[in-house]
Enzyme design. Structure first.
Site, mmCIF file in Angstrom:
data_model
loop_
_atom_site.group_PDB
_atom_site.id
_atom_site.type_symbol
_atom_site.label_atom_id
_atom_site.label_comp_id
_atom_site.label_asym_id
_atom_site.label_seq_id
_atom_site.Cartn_x
_atom_site.Cartn_y
_atom_site.Cartn_z
ATOM 1 N N CYS A 85 -0.648 2.596 -0.203
ATOM 2 C CA CYS A 85 -1.205 2.921 1.120
ATOM 3 C C CYS A 85 -2.705 2.667 1.176
ATOM 4 C CB CYS A 85 -0.938 4.374 1.481
ATOM 5 S SG CYS A 85 0.787 4.703 1.837
ATOM 6 N N VAL A 86 -3.319 2.448 0.043
ATOM 7 C CA VAL A 86 -4.762 2.187 0.040
ATOM 8 C C VAL A 86 -5.074 0.881 -0.680
ATOM 9 C CG1 VAL A 86 -5.728 4.485 0.331
ATOM 10 C CG2 VAL A 86 -4.947 3.784 -1.920
#
Lengths: 103, 167
Positions: A102-103
């Site tokens: 997600c990052v």
């Protein structure tokens, strides 16, 4: 599961084009996939791909941040090397599974 | 029979109006995630959300240790509200949150904003809120593209395949 031929190698890919087996990858294969994505590969591209493959081999998660800290390229440069969705594109070209970060 | 057709998301406009650590991070994670997908991304910081892009505050955001029913002690027991009111507890809790996030490779707030703008995302501050808190352009982080009105932000939100997200 589908099969696709890149640079004379039959590669097992999923329906989104990610490799099922990263051992089927080599530099010529990467260049062929890049061509399909209208991308010309440079040494920098290969350095990033090597970095991604090393990290995955070590079982580490792939994040854009880690690429920025790799010393190979900064984040802006990474977006320029692999335009659009760089982490997805770079992992695809590096013969890796789709990243789930997600990052 | 109904047919469903998918229209890919082309642009997201994210509004961050709250200034606690987790509220600002929610906006930043959503924004960076969109940039990573190649989606055009604009983030509008307003009211207390401005803390997330104010030089003085952005590295020191806190998680509320009082009045936060979702907060628990390590191990899962409820976190007593009275304990949360003791001076220093909120800072300690916030520090712990930041450490846990670092372990997951989640960047600090300034670094996150740098990542978003490096990938082509745009950061805006709300003019009304900036005036209200008596801030100046130089108080805001350099990656902020502009201080704009609500109307100007909506003008940026046009086009098919666009969504406005309020975090």
């Amino acid at each position: 599961m589908a099969q696709k031929e890149y640079a004379g190698v039959m590669v097992e890919v999923n329906n989104e084009g990610y490799f099922e087996n990263s051992n089927q990858w080599n530099k010529e294969v990467a260049a062929a996939i890049a061509k399909e994505n209208n991308l010309e590969l440079t040494d920098k591209h290969y350095q990033v791909m090597d970095f991604l493959r090393e990290r995955v081999a070590k079982g580490e998660a792939l994040t854009i941040r880690s690429i920025g800290k790799s010393g190979i390229v900064d984040i802006k440069g990474f977006y320029e090397l692999f335009p659009g969705a760089p982490l997805k594109l770079a992992t695809k070209l590096a013969g890796l599974k789709k990243p789930l970060s997600c990052v | 029979m109904t047919t469903t057709e998918e229209y890919p998301l082309k642009k997201v406009c994210i509004i961050c109006a709250k200034g606690s650590l987790e509220d600002v991070y929610a906006a930043l994670v959503m924004a960076n995630g969109a940039v990573m997908e190649g989606i055009e991304t604009k983030v509008f910081f307003t009211f207390f959300g401005l803390d997330g892009i104010t030089k003085k505050q952005m590295s020191n955001l806190h998680t509320a240790s009082v009045g936060n029913p979702a907060m628990r002690m390590p191990g899962g027991l409820p976190f007593p509200t009275l304990l949360g009111a003791i001076p220093g507890v909120e800072a300690g809790v916030s520090k712990m949150m930041r450490q846990e996030m670092e372990k997951l490779d989640i960047p600090t707030v300034p670094e996150f904003i740098e990542m978003i703008t490096a990938g082509g995302g745009e950061i805006f501050a709300c003019k009304l809120a900036v005036d209200m808190f008596k801030l100046r352009r130089e108080d805001l982080c350099d990656d902020v593209k502009d201080i704009i009105t609500v109307g100007q932000f909506y003008e940026l939100c046009g086009g098919q395949g666009t969504q406005i997200i309020f975090t």
